[in-house]
Design an enzyme around this catalytic site. Structure first.
Site, mmCIF file in Angstrom:
data_model
loop_
_atom_site.group_PDB
_atom_site.id
_atom_site.type_symbol
_atom_site.label_atom_id
_atom_site.label_comp_id
_atom_site.label_asym_id
_atom_site.label_seq_id
_atom_site.Cartn_x
_atom_site.Cartn_y
_atom_site.Cartn_z
ATOM 1 N N SER A 1 0.832 -1.190 0.000
ATOM 2 C CA SER A 1 0.000 0.000 0.000
ATOM 3 C C SER A 1 0.879 1.258 0.000
ATOM 4 O O SER A 1 1.722 1.418 -0.878
ATOM 5 C CB SER A 1 -0.942 -0.058 1.210
ATOM 6 O OG SER A 1 -1.976 0.866 1.100
ATOM 7 N N ASP B 1 -8.833 -4.401 -5.947
ATOM 8 C CA ASP B 1 -8.344 -3.640 -4.797
ATOM 9 C C ASP B 1 -9.108 -2.322 -4.686
ATOM 10 O O ASP B 1 -9.067 -1.504 -5.600
ATOM 11 C CB ASP B 1 -6.848 -3.369 -4.966
ATOM 12 C CG ASP B 1 -6.195 -2.878 -3.685
ATOM 13 O OD1 ASP B 1 -6.815 -2.083 -2.964
ATOM 14 O OD2 ASP B 1 -5.054 -3.291 -3.407
ATOM 15 N N HIS C 1 -7.607 -5.524 -0.584
ATOM 16 C CA HIS C 1 -6.486 -4.586 -0.592
ATOM 17 C C HIS C 1 -5.211 -5.338 -0.252
ATOM 18 O O HIS C 1 -5.010 -5.781 0.882
ATOM 19 C CB HIS C 1 -6.726 -3.471 0.418
ATOM 20 C CG HIS C 1 -5.642 -2.439 0.435
ATOM 21 N ND1 HIS C 1 -5.116 -1.886 -0.714
ATOM 22 C CD2 HIS C 1 -4.988 -1.847 1.466
ATOM 23 C CE1 HIS C 1 -4.186 -1.007 -0.387
ATOM 24 N NE2 HIS C 1 -4.092 -0.968 0.919
#
Length: 501
Positions: free
Chosen positions: A218, A440, A468
């Site tokens: 991320s 995602d 995610h």
């Protein structure tokens, strides 16, 4: 505070302006290597703020002193909190593998300890290392008010979409930013990703590695990209999972994430009703209408949960929190079903897990470090017209998730930002592996090929599934590609992909 959708994984007066950080020579020495005094971990926390039921006694913690301001390396210092899971096969140890699990604002110390079982294969040959980045939790974490004040910010409604709601959101943003300056003004100008990348190079030297082996998820993908830009010759085996495109504007980011969360929400509803026992509704249209009615009712009258209220703002945050992982979908279905019956405990639990609120009312720095780092990493300060245009477009995409995004907070932030972290180019580095997921919600797939191209030295692996982040999803194909690269140096072929199973 208007809800912002952070890019997080799993299971934070002298500051009135910020000058651009002094840039060292590429691959330059950021300081002499230090020795880290590793010892027992005494303050590990789970997402609910509680200590682990059992603590692995082999896990070690430590601290690394770094300059507050790299333009003044001999000036004030801050301490970066570290954690290490020693390699289980020391005879075949490859070095250290440093993790950043996202945010910005997530605690690497807590998350690595929590994720240990999912990283067993990597731990065979690496010391797994993570840290709380500067401005996060134990590393001079940014604080923006006490528990009561944070409760007020997080509970703010986003519906109905009226001028009054917007004015309340604007006032809350200004109050929040003022509290950040009051409580954490000294650290605010120095929490940007470029400085954190320099901290990572000091960490690399301190653990004795010639090159940094790194796994970023991320926001950690932006941090990894910035490190590779600053220190390309020191890039070891690097994986960037759930990638951010650092070049996007606040408006582009908000709309892409709103679209991503709406698509994930629709996928959740389809999954919920297909078994015939969905507590939200018998079909997608009915389930969607029931959730809309729930949110409208909460905006008019919150559900009492003990001495707290489940507001519409908290409920929508709870829904978003569960969309980060497909594993949470069954719990979300039950939570929404309960809320439709007037029971708000489960949705409130989801919202609290997202915002880092403990049962005792204390907050981690998750939701305060996030805007501090986000606003430090861009010079963009949207004007009122841009914020309104962004919110109008986002609400059209999704009334449930649409908002002005992080731009609203940054527009009133007390320090200036720098665009240095928005430009990445790893030319001269070793190969980097980027993993992007088609489903995602927080880091939409469209960002994956963009970051891959910007890095110049990266190869993209596509995951066809939901959620995610891909590696921690449990997908065996993704795990095989990543482990083969990190453990054996085998770079995936161009066009590599993995189906969801």
């Amino acid at each position: 505070m208007r809800r912002v959708l952070a890019a997080v994984t799993l299971a934070t007066t002298a500051a009135a302006c910020m000058s651009a950080p002094a840039k060292p020579a590429v691959d330059g020495d950021v300081g002499a290597a230090q020795q880290i005094a590793w010892g027992p971990c005494t303050d590990i926390k789970r997402p609910n703020g509680q200590k682990p039921a059992r603590q692995d006694t082999s896990v070690r913690c430590g601290k690394l002193a770094v300059p507050l301001d790299y333009a003044d390396p001999d000036g004030d210092k801050i301490e970066i909190a570290l954690i290490k899971l020693p390699a289980t096969d020391q005879s075949k140890r490859l070095g250290s593998l440093v993790f950043n699990f996202g945010g910005p604002g997530g605690s690497g110390v807590d998350t690595l300890d929590q994720a240990a079982k999912s990283l067993t294969s990597l731990r065979t040959r690496y010391d797994l290392v993570s840290f709380d980045p500067r401005g996060v939790e134990r590393s001079s974490g940014v604080r923006c008010g006490d528990g009561k004040e944070m409760d007020e910010f997080m509970a703010l409604d986003t519906l109905p979409d009226t001028e009054q709601t917007r004015e309340e959101g604007d006032a809350a943003n200004k109050k929040f930013a003022d509290l950040c300056e009051k409580n954490s003004g000294k650290i605010l100008p120095y929490v940007g990703t470029v400085n954190t990348a320099r901290d990572m190079d000091r960490l690399r030297a301190a653990v004795g590695d010639a090159k940094l082996n790194y796994f970023g998820m991320s926001y950690g993908t932006q941090l990894g990209g910035v490190y590779a830009t600053e220190f390309p010759k020191k890039v070891g085996r690097t994986v960037l999972d759930a990638p951010l495109d650092p070049t996007v504007t606040f408006e582009q980011r908000t709309l892409a994430q709103t679209r991503g969360f709406q698509q994930a929400y629709e996928s959740f509803l389809k999954d919920c009703v297909k078994g015939g026992s969905c507590e939200v509704g018998n079909d997608v249209a009915t389930a969607s209408a029931n959730v809309d009615q729930l949110m409208n009712r909460l905006a008019a009258k919150p559900i009492k949960v003990g001495d707290r209220d489940l507001t519409q703002g908290l409920a929508s945050t709870g829904v978003a929190a569960a969309l980060y992982s497909q594993f949470a979908w069954p719990f979300l279905g039950n939570a929404l079903g309960a809320a439709l019956k007037g029971q708000g405990q489960a949705l409130l639990y989801l919202a609290d897990s997202y915002s880092g609120r403990s049962p005792n009312g204390a907050y981690s720095t998750q939701m305060t470090s996030f805007p501090a780092i986000t606003c430090a990493d861009t010079a963009e300060r949207p004007d009122e017209a841009t914020l309104r245009r962004t919110e109008d477009a986002a609400v059209k995409l999704s009334p449930l998730f649409g908002s002005e995004g992080a731009g609203g907070l940054c527009s009133v932030w007390p320090v200036k930002g720098s665009d240095e972290a928005r430009h990445v180019d790893a030319t001269g580095s070793g190969p980097i592996v980027v993993v992007g997921g088609k489903g995602d919600p927080a880091t939409p797939y469209e960002w994956a090929p963009k970051l891959t191209a910007q890095l110049k030295t990266a190869t993209l692996v596509t995951y066809e599934g939901e959620g995610h982040g891909s590696y921690l999803s449990g997908n065996k194909c993704v795990k095989r590609f990543v482990d083969s690269y990190l453990l054996a140096g085998k770079v995936p072929e161009k066009g590599a992909s993995c189906k969801a199973v």
